[in-house]
Structures are given as C-alpha cells and as structure tokens.
Design a protein around this motif. Structure first.
Motif: not given
Length: 132
Positions: A11-19, A21-39
């Motif tokens: 959700v935070d990444a969605y708010g910072r997306a740069y869109a 032209y389309s004005r269609f923002q998307v945010g994503a986050a992935v979690e690794t096996d050790d619990g780290r999160i990357f957005a």
C-alpha cells in the motif's frame, strides 16, 4: 504469519508509484523466507515500453539485498477489480517463487480483493527447475 506488514508495504509503495500517464498506480511487496520485505512501485516513462512494473521493482530490491526466494507476494492497485500481476511479472515471480507461492491482491486501503497461488496465475509454468 501476519500478512499486515506485507500489505502495508504494498500500500505504501502504491502511494509512491510514478504513473503520470496512465494514472494507474501499482505497489507490490515480496517477502523472503527469512521474513524480509521488499517493495516497489510502477514507474512509467514517456517512452511507454521503458516503464517498469511494481513487482519487478520489488524483486530487484530483493535480489540486490541478497534475497533469492519469495515466500509470498502482495500487489496493490486501484480500480474496482483486483490488480493481478501482468504476464511478465508472473514469470518474474516464478523465477524466485514456487507454484504454491500465494499472491494476494489488495485495494489501496489494504482490503484483500483476491488471493491466488502462483500456479493458479501461471499454470504449467516454466521455471528454473526446467533447466536443471
């Protein structure tokens, strides 16, 4: 495992997306096996094919930090329907995730709209194990 931090990162990444032209923002986050999160957020470009997807940005951040396996994914997009990863991003997720990896699609408020496994989103996928 609590999914709230992963949802909030998307959700935070969605708010910072740069869109601009389309004005269609998307945010994503992935979690690794050790619990780290990357957005990551989508980043559009005036030369349209040069933009990048949110999932690609999150995966790139994970790889640069040494991550090599995705435990779960959250994608946040606007509109009335669930924002599922595009075909290319489904394949990118497959590179680091297993067919049973859960992919959760949420609204900008964090409400879960849809949950699918990667196998449901990308059936009969081609992955690293096919090259062994």
């Amino acid at each position: 495992m609590d999914i709230k931090p992963l949802v909030q990162s998307a959700v935070d990444a969605y708010g910072r997306a740069y869109a601009p032209y389309s004005r269609f923002q998307v945010g994503a986050a992935v979690e690794t096996d050790d619990g780290r999160i990357f957005a990551g957020g989508n980043v559009e470009n005036a030369a349209y094919p040069e933009g990048t997807c949110a999932e690609a940005g999150a995966i790139a951040a994970m790889v640069m930090a040494g991550g090599r396996h995705i435990r779960r994914v959250v994608v946040c997009g606007g509109g009335d329907a669930a924002c599922t990863p595009c075909g290319g991003c489904r394949q990118k997720i497959r590179e680091f995730g297993a067919p049973q990896t859960p992919v959760t699609m949420v609204s900008p408020s964090g409400t879960v709209r849809l949950v699918r496994t990667l196998a449901e989103l990308l059936p009969d996928s081609f992955g690293p194990d096919n090259l062994r």
